[in-house]
Design a protein around this motif. Structure first.
Motif, mmCIF file in Angstrom:
data_model
loop_
_atom_site.group_PDB
_atom_site.id
_atom_site.type_symbol
_atom_site.label_atom_id
_atom_site.label_comp_id
_atom_site.label_asym_id
_atom_site.label_seq_id
_atom_site.Cartn_x
_atom_site.Cartn_y
_atom_site.Cartn_z
ATOM 1 N N PRO A 98 0.871 -1.299 -0.019
ATOM 2 C CA PRO A 98 -0.060 0.077 -0.172
ATOM 3 C C PRO A 98 0.875 1.369 -0.012
ATOM 4 N N ARG A 99 0.379 2.379 -0.772
ATOM 5 C CA ARG A 99 0.959 3.720 -0.606
ATOM 6 C C ARG A 99 0.215 4.589 0.273
ATOM 7 N N HIS A 100 0.938 5.114 1.150
ATOM 8 C CA HIS A 100 0.558 6.274 2.245
ATOM 9 C C HIS A 100 1.028 7.400 2.062
ATOM 10 N N LEU A 101 -0.005 8.520 2.369
ATOM 11 C CA LEU A 101 0.425 10.104 2.387
ATOM 12 C C LEU A 101 0.082 10.491 3.699
ATOM 13 N N TYR A 102 1.063 11.282 4.287
ATOM 14 C CA TYR A 102 0.898 11.743 5.369
ATOM 15 C C TYR A 102 -0.084 12.814 5.672
ATOM 16 N N ASP A 103 -0.937 12.891 6.516
ATOM 17 C CA ASP A 103 -1.849 14.081 6.691
ATOM 18 C C ASP A 103 -1.586 14.605 7.743
ATOM 19 N N ALA A 104 -1.247 16.288 7.531
ATOM 20 C CA ALA A 104 -0.574 16.811 8.574
ATOM 21 C C ALA A 104 -1.665 17.188 9.726
ATOM 22 N N GLU A 105 -2.972 17.229 9.089
ATOM 23 C CA GLU A 105 -4.226 17.856 10.026
ATOM 24 C C GLU A 105 -4.534 16.739 10.915
ATOM 25 N N THR A 106 -4.415 15.464 10.530
ATOM 26 C CA THR A 106 -4.924 14.257 11.548
ATOM 27 C C THR A 106 -3.752 13.729 12.113
ATOM 28 N N ARG A 107 -2.421 14.032 11.519
ATOM 29 C CA ARG A 107 -1.146 13.370 11.936
ATOM 30 C C ARG A 107 -1.464 11.806 11.706
ATOM 31 N N THR A 108 -1.673 11.425 10.677
ATOM 32 C CA THR A 108 -1.968 10.132 10.325
ATOM 33 C C THR A 108 -1.618 9.699 8.948
ATOM 34 N N ASN A 109 -1.186 8.486 8.571
ATOM 35 C CA ASN A 109 -0.816 7.989 7.273
ATOM 36 C C ASN A 109 -2.244 7.483 6.568
ATOM 37 N N LYS A 110 -2.553 8.202 5.526
ATOM 38 C CA LYS A 110 -3.610 8.050 4.816
ATOM 39 C C LYS A 110 -3.482 7.006 3.591
ATOM 40 N N GLU A 111 -4.006 5.827 3.621
ATOM 41 C CA GLU A 111 -3.741 5.025 2.343
ATOM 42 C C GLU A 111 -4.276 5.725 0.896
ATOM 43 N N VAL A 112 -3.330 5.842 0.013
ATOM 44 C CA VAL A 112 -3.726 6.512 -1.378
ATOM 45 C C VAL A 112 -3.779 5.525 -2.468
ATOM 46 N N GLY A 113 -3.492 4.323 -2.469
ATOM 47 C CA GLY A 113 -3.350 3.457 -3.497
ATOM 48 C C GLY A 113 -2.393 2.383 -3.211
ATOM 49 N N TYR A 114 -1.790 1.669 -4.192
ATOM 50 C CA TYR A 114 -1.089 0.477 -4.235
ATOM 51 C C TYR A 114 0.320 0.537 -5.111
ATOM 52 N N GLN A 115 1.180 0.005 -5.040
ATOM 53 C CA GLN A 115 2.271 -0.004 -5.698
ATOM 54 C C GLN A 115 2.464 -1.637 -5.938
ATOM 55 N N ALA A 116 2.974 -2.052 -7.080
ATOM 56 C CA ALA A 116 3.185 -3.462 -7.667
ATOM 57 C C ALA A 116 4.619 -3.310 -8.235
ATOM 58 N N ARG A 117 5.303 -4.244 -7.805
ATOM 59 C CA ARG A 117 6.892 -4.469 -8.632
ATOM 60 C C ARG A 117 6.983 -6.034 -8.759
ATOM 61 N N ARG A 118 7.462 -6.149 -10.123
ATOM 62 C CA ARG A 118 7.813 -7.401 -10.465
ATOM 63 C C ARG A 118 9.282 -7.398 -11.339
ATOM 64 N N GLN A 119 10.182 -8.353 -11.037
ATOM 65 C CA GLN A 119 11.591 -8.158 -11.594
ATOM 66 C C GLN A 119 11.346 -9.371 -12.681
ATOM 67 N N VAL A 120 12.259 -9.265 -13.761
ATOM 68 C CA VAL A 120 12.446 -10.197 -14.802
ATOM 69 C C VAL A 120 13.881 -10.254 -14.928
ATOM 70 N N THR A 121 14.611 -11.523 -14.920
ATOM 71 C CA THR A 121 15.938 -11.777 -15.157
ATOM 72 C C THR A 121 15.976 -12.500 -16.564
ATOM 73 N N VAL A 122 16.928 -12.037 -17.289
ATOM 74 C CA VAL A 122 17.073 -12.454 -18.598
ATOM 75 C C VAL A 122 18.643 -12.837 -18.881
ATOM 76 N N THR A 123 18.872 -14.047 -19.239
ATOM 77 C CA THR A 123 20.147 -14.479 -19.658
ATOM 78 C C THR A 123 20.407 -14.381 -21.038
ATOM 79 N N VAL A 124 21.308 -13.634 -21.651
ATOM 80 C CA VAL A 124 21.579 -13.007 -23.022
ATOM 81 C C VAL A 124 22.788 -13.970 -23.483
#
Length: 236
Positions: A98-124
């Motif tokens: 999950p991605r979070h953004l700090y809210d200064a007013e509430t002093r909490t981290n607000k969830e703003v979306g998701y991040q996905a990561r995938r790696q590919v290894t190729v032997t050339v």
């Protein structure tokens, strides 16, 4: 008296010739020579290991997964069209967070979306295709090149060659020293050998925003193997 003098001379010569320390060698009471044989063998690399990654940000976890999966699938499809065998392609499992953004007013981290990561290894195995493969990776979806390393397919052969040259180097040094002092070698007393590993160059790290014309540097990549053997010879 002469024998004691010879022992002292050759003990001093051994310390000058060979800087490594050995309590066992220091206890030897017979004339001897200690030598270090070294070697270094370089060979042009003919295989590249490429690790690339797709990093996407979406509002939902399912959207992030779908985007990353699509990018990886399209890249693998392009790789196979360029002649890369399936066995030379490895795609890692997805990492969702999950991605979070700090809210200064509430002093909490607000969830703003998701991040996905995938790696590919190729032997050339055809270096001349490497630049085209990188361009293909960055053209659609893949947005990060983590690293590129090179190796030689005949690595075991050059390891054996480096070891043989290190042995010859130790022998030649011992023979030259003995002859210089009008003495003869009387066989090997002790051998110390530590397995050496190849030095494989990693060329660069970059992201999709960077530009690099590196095709020629890939052709010049080399794998270097150094070896070392320490030998104590008896003297007649």
């Amino acid at each position: 008296m002469k024998t004691s003098l010879f022992n002292a001379i050759f003990a001093a010569a051994a310390m000058t010739t060979l800087p490594f320390t050995s309590s066992y060698a220091a206890e030897l009471t017979f004339p001897h020579i200690e030598t270090i044989g070294t070697s270094q063998v370089s060979i042009a690399a003919d295989t590249a290991i490429v690790n690339v990654e797709v990093v996407v940000k979406e509002d939902t976890a399912s959207a992030a997964k779908r985007s990353s999966d699509t990018a990886v699938a399209e890249f693998i499809k392009r790789l196979k069209a360029q002649g890369i065998a399936g066995k030379d392609i490895q795609s890692a499992n997805i990492r969702l967070s999950p991605r979070h953004l700090y809210d200064a007013e509430t002093r909490t981290n607000k969830e703003v979306g998701y991040q996905a990561r995938r790696q590919v290894t190729v032997t050339v195995t055809e270096i001349d295709k490497l630049n085209a493969i990188l361009d293909s990776a960055l053209a659609n979806g893949i947005n990060k090149i983590n690293h590129i390393s090179f190796k030689a397919s005949k690595e075991e052969h050059i390891i054996a060659q480096a070891r043989s040259e290190a042995i010859k180097d130790a022998q030649q040094k011992a023979q030259a020293l003995a002859a210089g002092f009008d003495r003869e070698l009387d066989g090997v007393w002790q051998i110390r050998y530590y397995d050496q590993r190849p030095v494989q160059p990693a060329m660069y790290r970059m992201n999709a925003a960077m530009e690099a014309d590196v095709a020629e540097s890939y052709q010049q990549a080399q794998t270097t193997i150094s070896d070392r053997v320490e030998v104590i010879y008896r003297l007649k």
